[in-house]
Design a protein around this motif. Structure first.
Motif, PDB file in Angstrom:
ATOM      1  N   MET A   1       0.847  -1.198   0.000  1.00 61.81           N
ATOM      2  CA  MET A   1       0.000   0.000   0.000  1.00 61.81           C
ATOM      3  C   MET A   1       0.883   1.249   0.000  1.00 61.81           C
ATOM      4  N   TYR A   2       1.597   1.494   1.129  1.00 66.93           N
ATOM      5  CA  TYR A   2       2.623   2.551   1.178  1.00 66.93           C
ATOM      6  C   TYR A   2       3.967   1.870   1.354  1.00 66.93           C
ATOM      7  N   PHE A   3       4.986   2.354   0.638  1.00 71.13           N
ATOM      8  CA  PHE A   3       6.304   1.726   0.716  1.00 71.13           C
ATOM      9  C   PHE A   3       7.373   2.808   0.827  1.00 71.13           C
ATOM     10  N   LEU A   4       8.353   2.556   1.690  1.00 71.90           N
ATOM     11  CA  LEU A   4       9.473   3.497   1.827  1.00 71.90           C
ATOM     12  C   LEU A   4      10.327   3.446   0.573  1.00 71.90           C
ATOM     13  N   SER A   5      10.907   4.587   0.233  1.00 70.68           N
ATOM     14  CA  SER A   5      11.739   4.633  -0.973  1.00 70.68           C
ATOM     15  C   SER A   5      13.034   5.364  -0.678  1.00 70.68           C
ATOM     16  N   GLY A   6      14.149   4.746  -1.004  1.00 67.36           N
ATOM     17  CA  GLY A   6      15.446   5.416  -0.883  1.00 67.36           C
ATOM     18  C   GLY A   6      15.841   5.688   0.561  1.00 67.36           C
ATOM     19  N   TRP A   7      16.696   6.685   0.747  1.00 61.73           N
ATOM     20  CA  TRP A   7      17.110   7.114   2.078  1.00 61.73           C
ATOM     21  C   TRP A   7      16.261   8.317   2.486  1.00 61.73           C
ATOM     22  N   TYR A 371       3.205  11.588   0.220  1.00 58.99           N
ATOM     23  CA  TYR A 371       4.482  11.216  -0.410  1.00 58.99           C
ATOM     24  C   TYR A 371       5.652  11.422   0.545  1.00 58.99           C
ATOM     25  N   HIS A 372       5.472  12.298   1.550  1.00 59.69           N
ATOM     26  CA  HIS A 372       6.546  12.551   2.508  1.00 59.69           C
ATOM     27  C   HIS A 372       6.024  12.452   3.926  1.00 59.69           C
ATOM     28  N   LEU A 373       6.911  12.047   4.820  1.00 60.66           N
ATOM     29  CA  LEU A 373       6.619  12.136   6.248  1.00 60.66           C
ATOM     30  C   LEU A 373       7.691  13.047   6.852  1.00 60.66           C
ATOM     31  N   TRP A 374       7.243  14.176   7.417  1.00 60.33           N
ATOM     32  CA  TRP A 374       8.170  15.114   8.068  1.00 60.33           C
ATOM     33  C   TRP A 374       8.363  14.641   9.505  1.00 60.33           C
ATOM     34  N   VAL A 375       9.615  14.433   9.875  1.00 59.50           N
ATOM     35  CA  VAL A 375       9.913  13.859  11.193  1.00 59.50           C
ATOM     36  C   VAL A 375      10.905  14.749  11.926  1.00 59.50           C
ATOM     37  N   ILE A 376      10.587  15.081  13.178  1.00 57.62           N
ATOM     38  CA  ILE A 376      11.579  15.737  14.049  1.00 57.62           C
ATOM     39  C   ILE A 376      12.236  14.630  14.854  1.00 57.62           C
ATOM     40  N   ILE A 399      15.247  17.888  11.034  1.00 58.34           N
ATOM     41  CA  ILE A 399      14.050  17.499  10.275  1.00 58.34           C
ATOM     42  C   ILE A 399      14.466  16.463   9.239  1.00 58.34           C
ATOM     43  N   LEU A 400      13.832  15.303   9.303  1.00 63.62           N
ATOM     44  CA  LEU A 400      14.073  14.260   8.295  1.00 63.62           C
ATOM     45  C   LEU A 400      12.823  14.142   7.438  1.00 63.62           C
ATOM     46  N   LEU A 401      13.055  13.859   6.149  1.00 61.06           N
ATOM     47  CA  LEU A 401      11.932  13.646   5.234  1.00 61.06           C
ATOM     48  C   LEU A 401      11.991  12.212   4.740  1.00 61.06           C
ATOM     49  N   PHE A 402      11.044  11.393   5.150  1.00 67.16           N
ATOM     50  CA  PHE A 402      10.956  10.034   4.620  1.00 67.16           C
ATOM     51  C   PHE A 402      10.086  10.069   3.368  1.00 67.16           C
ATOM     52  N   GLN A 403      10.552   9.375   2.328  1.00 63.88           N
ATOM     53  CA  GLN A 403       9.820   9.418   1.056  1.00 63.88           C
ATOM     54  C   GLN A 403       9.058   8.118   0.854  1.00 63.88           C
ATOM     55  N   PHE A 404       7.844   8.233   0.356  1.00 63.42           N
ATOM     56  CA  PHE A 404       6.988   7.056   0.186  1.00 63.42           C
ATOM     57  C   PHE A 404       6.492   6.937  -1.251  1.00 63.42           C
ATOM     58  N   ILE A 405       6.248   5.672  -1.616  1.00 63.66           N
ATOM     59  CA  ILE A 405       5.560   5.356  -2.874  1.00 63.66           C
ATOM     60  C   ILE A 405       4.265   4.682  -2.430  1.00 63.66           C
ATOM     61  N   LYS A 406       3.147   4.992  -3.076  1.00 62.99           N
ATOM     62  CA  LYS A 406       1.910   4.365  -2.632  1.00 62.99           C
ATOM     63  C   LYS A 406       1.180   3.728  -3.805  1.00 62.99           C
ATOM     64  N   SER A 407       0.297   2.805  -3.461  1.00 68.41           N
ATOM     65  CA  SER A 407      -0.480   2.138  -4.500  1.00 68.41           C
ATOM     66  C   SER A 407      -1.552   3.079  -5.018  1.00 68.41           C
ATOM     67  N   GLN A 424       2.371   4.855  -7.319  1.00 67.50           N
ATOM     68  CA  GLN A 424       2.717   6.224  -7.698  1.00 67.50           C
ATOM     69  C   GLN A 424       3.617   6.862  -6.651  1.00 67.50           C
ATOM     70  N   GLY A 425       4.728   7.440  -7.128  1.00 68.87           N
ATOM     71  CA  GLY A 425       5.599   8.247  -6.279  1.00 68.87           C
ATOM     72  C   GLY A 425       5.313   9.702  -6.595  1.00 68.87           C
ATOM     73  N   GLU A 426       6.054  10.606  -5.961  1.00 73.25           N
ATOM     74  CA  GLU A 426       5.695  12.015  -6.180  1.00 73.25           C
ATOM     75  C   GLU A 426       6.042  12.476  -7.587  1.00 73.25           C
ATOM     76  N   ASP A 427       7.002  11.811  -8.238  1.00 72.20           N
ATOM     77  CA  ASP A 427       7.340  12.254  -9.596  1.00 72.20           C
ATOM     78  C   ASP A 427       7.513  11.084 -10.562  1.00 72.20           C
ATOM     79  N   ARG A 428       7.093   9.889 -10.162  1.00 69.57           N
ATOM     80  CA  ARG A 428       7.253   8.732 -11.061  1.00 69.57           C
ATOM     81  C   ARG A 428       6.190   7.685 -10.759  1.00 69.57           C
TER      82      ARG A 428
END
Length: 1422
Positions: A1-7, A371-376, A399-407, A424-428
Motif C-alpha cells: 500500500m505505502y512503501f518506503l523509498s530510498g534514504w 508522499y513525505h513524512l516530516w519527522v523531528i 528534520i528528516l523527510l521520509f519518502q513514500f511510494i503508494k499504490s 505512484q511516487g511524487e514524480d514517477r
C-alpha cells in the motif's frame, strides 16, 4: 500500500544552540506549509521545494514569561497559527504575504521561452511564497495546556485543570465559560445515558484529543490512561456533552482519528495500538482490531518498545504511522496489515550484526498526498548533551523527510478491476507490466519471493509472463512540464492492457503511452488550469473518463477524452452533472459515479464516429439515492458495478441476465454493502423493448457482505472452465488477510439443493499485501519493501553518523503469492469436497498446480501433527483423499514428506497410505524418480532388509529402462545399506572418482580421438579398469568390511545378470551404454562368459540386429559397374564385374582400415616405427585423409562435411594426434581436391555408393569401441560379426593371426566357422550386398577351416592367460595384439596405479560413446 523509498532526506535547519533545536512539526490543512516549533521560535517551511520561508524568534524577556513553545495548530484557511506554551499561554500568529507579488525564489527563463507567457496560477505553484509572521494576540488560560485542536471555526483547548475551552480564532473565548470535565457524564453506550456516571475526580484532565468530523465528536485520552469519545448532544459545542468509554483500556497515551473509516486509534503504554469504532445503533465503542508486534516476527523486541508515543493517519486515511518511546516506527494499513517496521532487519542491525540505536521521533506530520513524512528526530539521549565536534550534526534533532511510494488503489479505487499493479511516487510511476524483454537484475532476487519463485517466467499465457516475468518495475518518469505547475500527483490509472497511463495533479491531467514512450499534455494551458478532477479517472477502451469541476463555469462535469487525438476540450465529450462527483468507476460499457449528495448515477458510454472525429457519447441510465444508508458522503471508500449476485446464474429465468450489471458494491467505511437488481417484479422480455430498458430495473435494499474491507476485486470476463474464480469477489481485509465470496455450482447442471447457499465467504491468510488479483491464474500480486545496507562503505568513525549508515536504502520489490490451496482447504473444512474438486480440476493446467497440492498437504500436516490437544475432526485424511483424485498424488506425498521433519512421517503416512504400497504404485506407473524418493522414506521407516528388497526392485527396473543416473544412485544406496551407513549417504572411496561421472569432467573439454584407442600406451594397461570401476567385483581389496564385500558381490551379481540378458538379446548398443555409464568391467566379465553368455548363437540374427541397432545400412551393389547405379531397381548379383567393383571398392576402403585397426590394437610408438607401417606415414590419420588419389580420398573429405551439426565428429573422425595438425594441413588438401578434381560421373557414383554403405559416424565409433572390447576379452566370434558389419577384411585377418598364434577354444572356432557359413547362405539368399566382401575374405575363411580341423581339443581347456610379457617385444604386430588381448588381466592387476592413463583413455572412450548417444556432446578441437 505505502512503501518506503530510498534514504530519508535531512533538511538543513539553521544551526543554533541546543535550545533552538526543533521539537514539533505540524502541517497546514492543505499540507503545503509546515509549522516547525523550537523552544522559542516558530518557523514556516514550504513543502516543495522543502525550504524555510520565515522564522519568528521570541525575545528573551517574553520567552521567560510564556515558557517554551509546545504545540501548534493551523486555522482551516491557513491564515493563522495558534501556538501553546508551557506556562498556559496561547499565542496567535497571523501569516500575511506583505510583499505583494514577490516570491522567495524566482525562476529565470531565457528569452523566448514558452513559460514567459503569462500562465494563470503560474508563479505561486513554482516557488515558495514570501510570507511574514506577526504575533497578533496572546491569551492566558492560567493552567498548563495539554492539547490543542482546531474544530471547524473554533479552537478547542484542554488544560491540566480539567477544563475544556472553546476559543474563537480571533483570540477570545466565545462568552461561554469553559466546560469542566467532571460535569460530562460517561457511560458504556449512548442508550444508557440517563445513568451516566461522572469522572468524579478533581485531578482528571485530557492528555490528548483529536476531532473526528464524520463522527461529530472527539476522541480523548485522560491522564489516568482511560480513553473515551465525547460527543455534543446538539449541533453546536455547548455545555451539553456526553461521553462513552470502553472498560478495558486503562493505559492510553495518545490518539489519532481516521475520518474516512470512522476509526479511533489509541496508543497504549504496552506498545500496542487499539483501534475502536462507534457502533451505529447503540453508540458504544467497539474494538475493531489491534496493531501490535508479535513475538514470532520480532522475538527480541516485541515487548520492549516502550509506550506508543505518536499515531498519525496518512492524508488519504489508508495507512497509519506508529512510533514508540524507545524509538523506531511502524506503518500499518487501515485494518491492521503491517507494511513496514524499523525494529528488525537492516533497520535495526548493521551489516556486521551489531545493533543500532533506533531512531527516536519527537514529532511527525504527513506531507501532501502522503508522499513525505516530516519527522523531528532525536537520536537516543544525545539531544541533551551535544558533542563539541561539528561532525556530530546528525545526533542533533533535525528534520528528516521520509519518502513514500503508494499504490494507486489508495486514492483511485476504480483500479481494482485491473490485473496490473500500479504504484505512484511524487514524480514517477511504477508498473508491473513493462516489456517482458527487460533484463533481470541479479540483486533483485530478494528474500521476499515466497512460493511464487516458481512463477518466474516460462508461463503459457503471455499476459502472465509479462505480469510476473521479472522482478523489475517498469518506472515511468512523470512529465516535468506537467509536474512543475500541477504537483502533487493525486490520481493515476492504467488501462486494461497495461499500455497507457493517465495521471491527475492539482489541475488538469496528462497521459502517457508505453508503446510510444511519450507524454501527452494539454496544448492550451488555460484549459488545463481550468479543470480540477474531483472523482478520479478511469480508462474505457481508448478513452479517458473523468469527473471534474470546471472553474470558469463553476460547473461539475463528466468528461471523456480520446487518447489518440490531441488533448483539447474541442475533442472531449462533456456532460454536465448535478452535484460534485467523489468516485468514478467503469464496468463494461457503463460508468458509475458516486456524488456528494449520496446518490449513485449510472451512465452508458458508447463510441461514436462523427465525421473524422471519434468521440464517446454518455447518457444517463439510472440514478439511485443512497442518503438513507450513508451518513456522510466522505465515508464511501469505493463504488463498483459487478456481475456478482447471490444467484449464480443457474437459477435465473434468463441466462443472459447473469452477465448484465447485476449489483452495486459500495465500501462504506470498511463495510462492504451490496445492492442487487430487484428481479421480483415482472420481467421485461428482451425483444419487446429497446436494450436500455432492461438495465433500468430498480435495486433492492442493501445487504452487508463483509466488515473491515480495504479493497475489492472483481472481473467482468467470462470463462466456462474457470467459473469459480472469475465469478468470485475478492476482498482484502488488512490484518485479517483476504476473503473470497465464491459461487457454488451443482455438478453437471443438476438442480441445486434448496438448502445449499449459492455463494460462500471463505477467509484466508496471505503473506503479502495484495495489490491485484490474477483471477484465472489463482495468484495475488503485491509489493514489498526490501532494504540494502551500505554501511560497509563508510568505515571511518567520522562517517558513522551519515544517514546512509544509520538507515538502509529502501527499494520496492514485486512479489506474488498462490492462494488456491487456501481456498481448497477452506472448502474441504466445510465439507464442500465436490466444489473443491471442480475448482481444482479447472486449475490443474497451471504450471504450479503440483506446488498448490503440496502446500495444502504440508500446511495441514504441520498444523495437525504438531498440535498439543487431540484434534476432534482431523482434516488430513480428507486432504489425502482429495489429492488422490489427481495423477500427481504420489509425487505430492513424497515431496511433502521430504520437506517435513521425520517425526511427522508416521502421522502423514497413516493418512495417505503405507509407503511400501506407494512405492509399488510408482513402479507400476513407471515413475522411477518418485519411487527413488519413496526409497529414502522406506530406508528411514523400515528395517534395512525391506529397503534393500525395494532398492533391488528399483535398481533392476532402472537398469531395464536405461536410467543410468538413477542406477548410479541405487548402487551407492545399496552399498550404504550394506555398510550400515543407512542414515547418511556413503562416502565414496577416492579410487572410485575417475569412473564416476565427475571423473570425466577433465576429458569433456579435450578433443579426444574416439576411433583410436591409446596410441602411446601398451594395451595391457586397459585392465586397470578393474581396480577403478565403481561396482567392484568379488575381489574385495578396497573394502575392509566383510559386509562390504557381500554387498559388492550382491550388486555385481545384478549387474552381471543384466549384462547377460543384454548379450543374449543381442543388444550390443545397450551393453556398451550400460558398461560406459556404470563403469562395469566389461572385459573381465566377457573373459569369464566367453564360452557361455558371450557366444554368438546365431550369426545372421546378430548381424541383422546390429544393423538395426546402429542404424547401419545393409550393403547394396550398383546395377552396372560404371554407367548407372541401378537398372530397373533390381540388383544383379551374378556378374563377375559387379563382384569386382564391389571388391575394388572394399579393398580401397579396407586398406586404411587395416592400418587403423593395427594402431587400435595399441602399439607403442617404438613398435610402430619398427613395424611395416612406418613406410606409409607417421599416423594412420594422415593416410585417412590425404594418402593417395584413390577412392579413399573422398571418404576422408566427406566425413567432416556429413556431420556439420556436432563438432565432435570432426575431432573424432580425423583422429587428431600430436604429429598432425588438422588446421594446417588437412583442410587445405581437401579444398585443393575440390578445386582441382573434376569428378566424373563414375567417381561420383563410387562416392555415393560408398556413403550409402556406411552408417552414422557415431555408430562407427561405437562399433569400433565394442570391437576393441571384444578383442581384449577374446570373444572372437563377436569380433567377426562386427568385422562383417564394418566390412573390413583387416579385422578378419587380425582375428586369423590371433587364432594362429594363440591357442583358442576349439568350440569357438567351430562356432565361428558354422556362423560364417550361415551368413554366406543368408547373403546368397537375402542380402547380395554382402557377397563381394565375403568373396574378398574367402582365403581367410579357408585358412580358418583348416585351423579348425587341425585344432587339438584338449588345448581348448588351457587357461586363457597364455600371453607372456616377453612377447610384447616381438616386432610382429599380430603377435603383440594377441598377447595384449589375453594377457591383459593378470598384468593389469599387477600393474598398480602407475597406469592410470590407459584406464582414463578407456573409460573416457566409454563415457564419450555414451554421450554421443545422448546427442548433447560438446567437443572443442584444441
Amino acid at each position: 500500500m505505502y512503501f518506503l523509498s530510498g534514504w530519508p532526506k535531512r533538511l538543513l535547519c539553521p544551526v543554533g544552540s541546543p535550545a533552538e533545536a526543533p521539537v514539533h512539526v505540524q502541517s497546514d490543512p492543505q499540507r503545503t506549509l509546515l509549522a516547525v516549533l523550537a523552544a522559542a521560535r516558530l518557523s514556516i517551511w514550504y513543502s516543495r521545494p522543502s525550504v524555510l520561508i520565515v522564522t519568528y524568534k521570541e525575545p528573551a524577556k517574553s520567552s521567560s514569561q510564556f515558557g517554551s513553545y509546545k504545540q501548534a495548530e493551523w486555522r482551516p484557511d491557513s491564515t493563522m497559527i495558534a501556538v501553546s506554551t508551557a506556562n498556559g499561554y496561547i499565542l496567535f500568529f497571523h501569516i500575511t504575504s506583505t510583499r505583494g507579488d514577490k516570491y522567495l525564489y524566482e525562476p529565470v527563463y531565457p528569452k523566448g521561452s514558452p513559460q514567459m507567457k503569462g500562465t494563470p496560477h503560474f508563479k505561486e505553484e513554482q516557488c515558495a511564497p514570501a510570507l511574514t509572521l506577526e504575533m497578533r494576540k496572546v491569551l492566558d488560560l492560567q493552567a498548563p495546556i495539554t492539547s490543542l485542536q482546531s474544530v471547524l471555526e473554533d479552537l478547542l483547548v484542554a488544560t491540566s485543570d480539567g477544563q475544556l475551552h472553546l476559543i474563537h480564532w480571533e483570540g477570545m473565548t466565545n462568552g461561554k465559560k469553559a466546560i469542566n470535565l467532571s460535569t460530562v457524564p460517561f457511560s458504556l453506550d449512548l442508550q444508557s445515558s440517563r445513568a451516566g456516571s461522572f469522572l468524579g475526580f478533581a485531578d482528571v484532565h485530557i492528555r490528548d484529543m483529536e476531532y473526528c468530523a464524520t463522527l461529530d465528536g472527539f476522541a480523548v485520552v485522560f491522564n489516568d490512561g482511560k480513553v473515551g469519545f465525547i460527543t455534543p448532544m446538539s449541533s453546536r459545542f455547548t455545555s451539553e456533552l456526553h461521553g462513552v468509554w470502553p472498560q478495558d483500556v486503562v493505559d492510553g497515551t495518545c490518539v489519532a482519528v481516521n475520518n474516512k473509516y470512522r476509526l479511533m486509534a489509541f496508543g497504549c503504554a504496552s506498545g500496542s495500538v487499539q483501534v475502536y469504532t462507534i457502533d451505529n445503533t447503540t453508540g458504544a465503542m467497539l474494538l475493531s482490531h489491534k496493531l501490535e508486534l508479535t513475538a514470532k516476527q520480532y522475538p527480541d523486541i516485541w515487548n520492549k518498545t516502550g509506550a506508543v508515543k505518536l499515531v498519525r493517519w496518512s492524508p488519504d486515511n489508508s495507512v497509519v504511522m506508529v512510533t514508540w518511546e524507545c524509538g523506531g516506527f511502524s506503518l500499518w494499513s487501515v485494518f491492521g496489515a503491517q507494511l513496514i517496521c524499523t525494529l528488525g532487519g537492516d533497520f535495526a542491525y548493521r551489516s556486521d550484526g551489531t545493533k543500532k540505536d533506533p531512531l527516536k521521533i519527537n514529532s511527525m506530520s504527513w506531507g501532501a498526498e502522503g508522499y513525505h513524512l516530516w519527522v523531528i528526530s532525536g537520536f537516543g539521549s544525545q539531544n541533551t548533551e551535544i558533542e563539541p565536534e561539528p561532525k556530530s550534526i546528525v545526533k542533533q534533532p533535525g528534520i528528516l523527510l521520509f519518502q513514500f511510494i503508494k499504490s494507486a488503489l489508495t486514492i483511485n479505487p476504480c483500479m481494482s478491476n485491473q490485473e496490473q499493479v500500479l504504484l505512484q511516487g511524487e514524480d514517477r510511476l511504477y508498473l508491473n507490466c513493462g516489456e517482458a524483454s527487460q533484463t533481470q537484475n541479479p540483486r533483485s532476487s530478494s528474500v521476499h519471493y515466497k512460493p511464487s519463485s516458481l512463477a518466474e517466467g516460462g508461463f503459457e499465457s503471455q499476459s502472465l509472463s509479462t505480469l510476473l516475468g521479472h522482478r523489475h518495475w517498469h518506472v515511468v518518469q512523470i512529465s516535468s512540464t506537467y509536474l512543475e505547475t500541477n504537483w502533487p500527483i493525486r490520481f493515476s490509472a492504467i488501462d486494461k492492457l497495461g499500455q497507457n497511463i493517465a495521471v491527475v495533479g492539482k489541475f488538469g491531467f496528462a497521459h502517457y503511452s508505453l508503446l510510444t514512450k511519450k507524454w501527452k499534455l494539454f496544448g492550451n494551458i488555460t484549459q488545463e488550469q481550468n479543470m480540477i478532477v474531483t472523482g478520479g479517472l478511469a480508462w474505457w477502451n481508448d478513452f479517458i473518463v473523468l469527473a471534474c469541476y470546471n472553474i470558469s463555469d463553476r460547473q461539475e462535469e463528466l468528461r471523456v477524452y480520446l487518447r489518440t487525438s490531441n488533448l483539447d476540450n474541442a475533442f472531449a465529450h462533456i456532460t454536465k452533472a448535478q452535484a460534485e462527483s467523489l468516485l468514478l468507476s467503469v464496468f463494461r460499457d457503463m460508468v458509475v459515479v458516486f456524488r456528494a449528495d449520496c446518490s449513485i448515477c449510472l451512465y452508458s458510454i458508447e463510441k461514436k464516429s462523427e465525421g473524422p472525429n471519434t468521440t464517446a457519447g454518455i447518457q444517463v441510465l439510472q440514478e439511485v439515492s443512497m442518503s438513507r444508508y450513508i451518513p456522510h458522503p466522505f465515508l464511501v471508500v469505493s463504488v463498483t458495478l459487478t456481475s456478482v449476485s447471490t444467484e449464480n446464474g443457474i437459477t435465473l429465468k434468463m441466462p443472459q441476465q447473469a452477465r448484465d450489471a447485476e449489483s452495486i458494491m459500495l465500501n462504506l467505511a470498511g463495510q462492504l454493502i451490496m445492492m442487487q437488481r430487484d428481479r421480483s417484479g415482472p420481467q421485461i422480455r428482451e425483444k419487446d423493448s429497446n436494450p436500455n430498458q432492461r438495465k433500468l430495473l430498480p435495486f433492492c435494499a442493501p445487504v452487508v457482505l463483509a466488515q473491515s474491507v480495504e479493497n475489492v476485486w472483481t472481473t467482468c470476463r467470462a470463462n466456462k472452465q474457470k467459473r469459480h474464480l472469475l465469478e468470485a469477489l475478492w476482498l482484502s481485509c488488512g490484518g485479517a488477510g483476504m476473503k473470497v465470496w465464491l459461487p457454488l455450482f451443482p455438478r453437471d447442471h443438476r438442480k441445486p439443493h434448496s438448502f445449499l447457499s449459492q455463494r460462500i465467504m471463505l477467509p484466508f491468510h496471505i503473506n503479502i499485501y495484495p495489490l491485484a488479483v490474477l483471477f484465472e491464474d489463482a495468484l495475488v500480486l503485491g509489493a514489498v519493501n526490501d532494504t540494502v545496507l551500505y554501511d560497509s562503505l563508510y568505515t571511518r568513525s567520522s562517517a558513522r553518523e551519515q544517514l546512509e549508515v544509520l538507515f538502509p536504502f529502501c527499494v520496492v520489490e514485486r512479489t506474488s503469492q498462490i492462494y488456491l490451496h487456501h481456498i481448497l482447504r477452506q472448502l474441504l473444512v466445510r465439507n464442500l469436497g465436490e466444489q473443491a474438486l471442480l475448482l481444482a480440476q479447472s486449475c490443474s493446467a497451471l504450471p504450479y498446480f503440483p506446488h498448490v497440492l503440496e502446500l495444502m498437504l504440508h500446511e495441514v500436516l504441520e498444523e495437525e501433527a504438531t498440535s498439543r490437544e487431540p484434534i476432534p475432526d482431523p482434516l488430513l485424511p480428507t486432504v489425502a483423499k482429495f489429492i488422490t483424485e489427481f495423477p500427481l498424488f504420489l509425487q505430492t506425498v513424497v515431496h511433502c514428506a521430504r520437506k517435513t521433519e521425520y517425526a511427522l512421517w508416521n502421522y502423514l503416512f497413516a493418512a495417505v497410505g503405507n509407503p511400501k504400497d506407494l512405492f509399488e504404485e510408482c513402479l507400476m506407473a513407471q515413475d522411477l524418480d518418485t519411487a527413488a524418493s519413496y526409497l529414502i522414506i522406506l530406508q528411514n521407516m523400515e528395517v534395512p532388509a525391506v529397503s534393500r528388497q525395494h532398492a533391488t526392485l528399483l535398481f533392476n527396473t532402472a537398469l531395464e529402462q536405461g536410467k543410468w543416473d538413477l542406477c548410479r544412485h541405487m548402487i551407492r544406496f545399496l552399498k550404504a545399506i550394506g555398510s550400515g551407513e543407512s542414515e547418511t549417504p556413503p562416502s565414496t572411496p577416492t579410487a572410485q572418482e575417475p569412473s564416476s561421472s565427475g571423473g570425466f569432467e577433465f576429458f569433456r573439454n579435450r578433443s579426444i580421438s574416439l576411433s583410436q584407442s591409446a596410441d602411446n600406451v601398451p594395451a595391457s594397461k586397459f585392465s586397470l579398469q578393474k581396480t577403478l570401476s565403481m561396482p567392484s567385483g568379488p575381489s574385495g581389496k578396497r573394502w575392509s568390511k566383510d559386509s562390504d564385500c557381500a554387498e559388492n558381490m550382491y550388486i555385481d551379481m545384478m549387474l552381471w545378470r543384466h549384462a547377460r540378458r543384454l548379450l543374449e538379446e543381442v543388444r550390443l548398443k545397450d551393453l556398451g551404454c550400460f558398461a560406459a555409464q556404470l563403469g562395469f568391467e566389461l572385459i573381465s566379465w566377457l573373459c569369464k562368459e566367453r564360452t557361455r553368455a558371450a557366444r554368438v548363437d546365431n550369426f545372421v540374427i546378430a548381424l541383422k540386429r546390429l544393423h538395426k541397432d546402429f542404424l547401419w545400412p545393409l550393403p547394396i551393389i550398383p546395377a552396372s559397374s560404371l554407367s548407372s547405379p541401378f537398372k530397373n531397381g533390381k540388383l544383379r548379383t551374378g556378374s563377375a564385374s559387379l563382384c569386382q567393383v564391389g571388391e575394388q571398392l572394399l579393398k580401397s576402403q579396407s586398406a586404411d582400415r587395416f592400418i587403423n585397426l593395427e594402431i587400435d590394437a595399441g602399439l607403442s610408438n617404438v613398435q610402430r616405427s619398427q613395424s611395416w607401417l612406418s613406410n606409409i606415414g607417421p599416423t594412420h590419420h594422415e593416410i585417412d585423409t590425404a594418402s593417395s588419389q584413390g577412392p579413399q580420398m573422398q571418404d576422408a573429405f566427406l566425413s567432416p562435411l556429413s556431420n556439420k551439426g556436432d563438432e565432435c565428429s570432426i575431432g573424432s573422425a580425423t583422429d587428431l594426434t600430436e604429429s598432425s595438425s588438422m588446421v594446417d594441413g588437412d583442410w587445405t588438401v581437401v579444398d585443393e581436391s575440390f578445386s582441382t578434381l573434376s569428378l566424373t560421373q563414375s567417381e561420383l557414383e563410387h562416392i555415393s555408393m560408398e556413403l550409402a554403405s556406411k552408417g552414422p559416424h557415431k555408430s562407427q565409433v561405437q562399433l569400433r569401441y565394442l570391437l576393441h572390447i571384444f578383442m581384449e576379452a577374446g570373444c572372437l566370434d563377436w569380433c567377426i560379426v562386427i568385422g562383417l558389419i564394418l566390412r573390413e577384411s583387416s579385422i578378419i585377418n587380425q582375428i586369423l593371426v590371433i587364432i594362429q598364434t594363440t591357442e583358442v577354444d576349439g568350440e569357438m572356432l567351430q562356432n565361428i566357422k558354422t556362423g560364417l557359413h550361415a551368413v554366406d547362405r543368408w547373403a546368397s539368399a537375402d542380402c547380395p550386398g554382402y557377397k563381394p566382401f565375403l568373396n574378398i575374405i574367402k582365403p581367410q575363411l579357408q585358412k580358418l577351416s583348416e585351423i579348425t580341423e587341425e585344432q587339438v581339443h584338449p588345448e581348448a581347456f588351457q587357461p586363457v592367460t597364455v600371453g607372456k610379457t616377453p612377447e610384447q617385444t616381438s616386432p610382429r604386430a599380430e603377435e603383440s595384439r594377441g598377447s595384449s588381448g589375453h594377457g591383459s588381466i593378470p598384468q593389469g592387476e599387477v600393474g598398480g596405479s602407475g597406469m592410470v592413463s590407459g584406464k582414463e583413455e578407456n573409460t573416457t572412450r566409454a563415457e564419450e560413446e555414451e554421450t554421443f548417444q545422448d546427442g548433447t556432446y560438446d567437443c572443442c578441437v584444441s
